[in-house]
Structures are given as structure tokens and as C-alpha cells.
Design a protein around this motif. Structure first.
Motif, PDB file in Angstrom:
ATOM      1  N   THR A 217     -58.065 -20.768  21.853  1.00  0.00           N
ATOM      2  CA  THR A 217     -58.589 -22.139  21.954  1.00  0.00           C
ATOM      3  C   THR A 217     -59.938 -22.203  21.238  1.00  0.00           C
ATOM      4  OG1 THR A 217     -59.560 -21.589  24.105  1.00  0.00           O
ATOM      5  CG2 THR A 217     -57.414 -22.664  24.121  1.00  0.00           C
TER       6      THR A 217
ATOM      7  N   TYR B 185     -61.395 -24.441  19.595  1.00  0.00           N
ATOM      8  CA  TYR B 185     -62.108 -25.720  19.561  1.00  0.00           C
ATOM      9  C   TYR B 185     -62.449 -26.239  20.953  1.00  0.00           C
ATOM     10  CZ  TYR B 185     -60.477 -25.339  14.820  1.00  0.00           C
ATOM     11  OH  TYR B 185     -60.233 -24.873  13.556  1.00  0.00           O
TER      12      TYR B 185
ATOM     13  N   SER C 215     -66.147 -27.290  21.030  1.00  0.00           N
ATOM     14  CA  SER C 215     -66.363 -28.476  20.203  1.00  0.00           C
ATOM     15  C   SER C 215     -65.891 -29.738  20.910  1.00  0.00           C
ATOM     16  CB  SER C 215     -65.626 -28.330  18.867  1.00  0.00           C
ATOM     17  OG  SER C 215     -66.103 -27.219  18.144  1.00  0.00           O
TER      18      SER C 215
ATOM     19  N   MET D 106     -63.489 -37.297  17.462  1.00  0.00           N
ATOM     20  CA  MET D 106     -63.171 -36.096  16.711  1.00  0.00           C
ATOM     21  C   MET D 106     -61.874 -36.295  15.940  1.00  0.00           C
ATOM     22  SD  MET D 106     -65.477 -33.708  17.438  1.00  0.00           S
ATOM     23  CE  MET D 106     -64.707 -32.085  17.238  1.00  0.00           C
TER      24      MET D 106
ATOM     25  N   ILE E 294     -58.748 -34.472  14.628  1.00  0.00           N
ATOM     26  CA  ILE E 294     -58.079 -33.210  14.932  1.00  0.00           C
ATOM     27  C   ILE E 294     -56.732 -33.135  14.226  1.00  0.00           C
ATOM     28  CG2 ILE E 294     -59.212 -33.093  17.183  1.00  0.00           C
ATOM     29  CD1 ILE E 294     -56.491 -33.825  18.457  1.00  0.00           C
TER      30      ILE E 294
ATOM     31  N   SER F 267     -57.182 -27.822  14.243  1.00  0.00           N
ATOM     32  CA  SER F 267     -58.493 -27.998  13.614  1.00  0.00           C
ATOM     33  C   SER F 267     -59.177 -29.178  14.287  1.00  0.00           C
ATOM     34  CB  SER F 267     -58.377 -28.223  12.097  1.00  0.00           C
ATOM     35  OG  SER F 267     -57.776 -29.485  11.824  1.00  0.00           O
ATOM     36  N   ALA F 268     -60.494 -29.187  14.234  1.00  0.00           N
ATOM     37  CA  ALA F 268     -61.259 -30.273  14.863  1.00  0.00           C
ATOM     38  C   ALA F 268     -62.615 -30.368  14.193  1.00  0.00           C
ATOM     39  CB  ALA F 268     -61.423 -30.031  16.361  1.00  0.00           C
ATOM     40  N   GLU F 269     -62.999 -31.590  13.867  1.00  0.00           N
ATOM     41  CA  GLU F 269     -64.322 -31.843  13.293  1.00  0.00           C
ATOM     42  C   GLU F 269     -64.753 -33.253  13.664  1.00  0.00           C
ATOM     43  OE1 GLU F 269     -62.715 -33.195   8.854  1.00  0.00           O
ATOM     44  OE2 GLU F 269     -63.920 -31.372   9.087  1.00  0.00           O
TER      45      GLU F 269
END
Length: 322
Positions: free
Chosen positions: A137, A139, A142, A153, A155, A202-204
Motif C-alpha cells: 500500500t 499510497y 498520501s 487526488m 489515482i 498510482s496517486a498524485e
């Protein structure tokens, strides 16, 4: 005031403010500026991260990694805190994982030998067990930070329909049965959904100016309330009614999730009436099938039909060869 007591109170005072001057502290503690400067030097040597700003508007700041003042505990409080940390040991991932390890090691190191001995014995007799999952995990932290900041976010999520991009605004995170989950508002689906964090690929942070929803009045504990009692969710609700045998009641009571809406009858059988969200129908179809003949779902028709289809598929799977 004794120096040791003044230094502790000084540590508390500077942790409560973003910026201060030696003159302000000297006036507050009724000592000379030279004495305050010596005390600040003591705190700096103890690891308090002080930053000096020069100039007419200068002073001191405490950097982000602040040191908290010493706190005293009774032996029983120390044991309780140690095992509160120990209860997290079986989780494969944690937010603040490294910090929890260093905090536990510091705490244990400074305990008296007899208290350490008591804890060591209890460690052989008490465990807070949860399944340790292998799915990473990366992320988790985040998503927790995004929930704290109410930050959308973007994702990449591995759903049952395949990986897809979406933007969500997390409500918070919680752990259940060894997995971490993140409920949040999905801007793509335009409703509140639950995401399993190990399936976030993915996450930003979303682009600046992205639309947000106000979740300030919606805590993570609100997520566990019945849908009709949740403060901001206005999704359509579906009413479930299911009848359980006495064995089904015991199984239901044993399950970790809360059955506050289960009515137990005098003969030991029971009836469950509860509201769910439309996107939870698939989950509850599989869940109730796990009870086998110990439960009969009466409504809604959508859930009954889905369970009938699943039973038919299972019957075909286990049918004797022709």
C-alpha cells in the motif's frame, strides 16, 4: 522557579507558538534575556529544532519536527501505551510506520527494568492479531495526507472492470481484516465510493483549481453510520431484509461489522433490516451467500435476483459431468 521546571515550561511555551523573541520569553518567565538565551541553548542541545532569524523583525522559530515536553506515566499507563503500539505489529503497512517503531523503541528503552520484565511476560500471553496481507500500500500516507488537507487526488485504480484513472477526494482511511480502505468522493462517478488502498496503482495531487467537496463536517467515523444518518451523502438507499436461523444469528453476531439493526427473536432466529448504497449490492450478495442455508434474503428484489444468478452459476460449476 527551578531551572529544570522552567526549561520544561519553556519547551511547552515555544511549542504553542510559531515565532517568538527572547525578550517575549524573558518577560513571560520574569527572568533576564541572558537566562532565557541559556535555557534556549539547553533546549537546542536536547534536540529541540530552533531556527534563528536575524534582523529587526527576527526572532526564533521551531521547525516542523518539534520535540514534545516530557510526560510522566504510571506503570499501568506505560503498559497500556506499549500494548496500544503492539496492537499494530501485524499490519503489513501503517501510516507513520517508521515513527511508530522509533517511538516504541524509545518508550521501551527508558522504562524501569521491572516494568520491562512485566511487559516481556505479557507479550507472551497477549496479542492483538490481524491477518497480515502481502499486498503493498505505497499510497496509504498520501491518501491520509489528502484527507487531512481536503485535497483531491488523481489515482489509477484497479477496479473489477480494469485499471482506470479517476479523481477522488478522500474522507479518511481505515483498516479492516488486514486491508486498508479509503472512502471518498469520486468525481468520475459523482458519488461516494469505497476504495481498497492496495488497489491504488498510482496517486498524485489533482491539478490546481480542481473542484473540491466540503468534507469538513464528515469524519471517518460517519462513514460507518447507516447511509440515511450520514451528514453529507445523499445517494439513493436500498433497504435489505433478511431472515436468519439461530446459527445464522450467531454467525452474524460473530462477524466484525456491526449488526445494530438485527432483531433477535425468542426462539434464537433473527431478522436483519439495514440500508445500503446501490454500489454495495454485489458485496452483500456474496456476503449473504457465505451464510449458506442459514439466511434467506427477502428484499430487495435486485439483491434476491443477483443471489439466484450466483447460485445458478455455482450449481452449474458443481453439476456432475454428463
Amino acid at each position: 522557579m527551578a531551572k529544570s521546571k522552567r526549561v520544561i515550561e519553556l519547551m511547552i511555551a515555544i511549542n504553542q507558538r510559531k515565532k517568538f523573541t527572547a525578550r517575549e520569553l524573558a518577560d513571560e518567565f520574569e527572568v533576564s534575556i541572558r537566562t532565557i538565551m541559556r535555557d534556549l541553548q539547553v533546549l537546542s542541545e536536547l534536540g529541540v529544532p530552533l531556527y534563528t532569524e536575524y534582523g529587526p523583525h527576527g526572532g526564533y522559530r521551531v521547525l516542523r519536527e518539534r520535540q514534545l515536553p516530557p510526560i510522566t506515566f504510571s506503570e499501568q499507563e506505560a503498559v497500556a501505551i506499549f500494548f496500544a503500539y503492539q496492537s499494530l505489529q501485524h499490519y503489513g503497512a501503517l501510516p507513520f510506520a517508521e515513527e511508530s517503531i522509533t517511538a516504541l523503541n524509545k518508550f521501551y528503552y527508558y522504562l524501569p527494568d521491572d516494568t520491562k520484565s512485566k511487559i516481556d511476560k505479557m507479550k507472551q500471553r497477549v496479542v492483538f492479531w490481524t491477518p497480515k496481507r502481502q499486498a503493498p500500500t505505497p499510497y496509504l500516507q498520501s491518501l491520509l495526507d489528502a484527507a487531512l488537507q481536503q485535497q483531491p487526488m488523481q489515482i489509477l485504480y484497479d477496479s473489477k472492470d480494469g485499471a482506470n484513472q479517476r479523481t477522488i477526494q478522500p474522507i479518511g482511511v481505515y483498516s479492516y481484516n488486514g486491508y486498508w480502505y479509503c472512502p471518498g468522493y469520486c468525481f468520475w462517478k459523482e458519488r461516494y465510493l469505497l476504495f481498497r488502498i492496495d488497489r491504488v496503482l498510482s496517486a498524485e495531487a489533482a491539478a490546481d483549481g480542481h473542484r473540491t467537496v466540503d468534507l469538513s463536517g464528515f469524519s471517518i467515523m460517519d462513514w460507518f453510520k447507516p447511509p440515511e444518518e450520514q451528514p453529507v451523502i445523499a445517494d439513493e438507499h436500498i433497504q435489505i431484509e433478511a431472515v436468519l436461523t439461530s446459527d445464522g444469528v450467531r454467525r452474524c453476531q460473530w462477524e466484525a461489522w456491526n449488526h445494530t439493526d438485527m432483531e433477535v427473536h425468542e426462539d434464537g432466529t433473527g431478522t436483519v433490516r439495514m440500508c445500503i448504497r446501490p454500489n454495495e449490492v454485489d458485496y452483500f450478495a456474496s456476503y449473504f451467500l457465505g451464510f449458506g442455508p442459514e439466511v434467506k434474503v427477502n428484499q430487495p428484489a435486485q439483491l434476491v435476483e443477483l443471489m439466484q444468478n450466483l447460485v445458478a452459476k455455482m450449481a452449474q460449476l458443481y453439476a456432475p459431468p454428463k
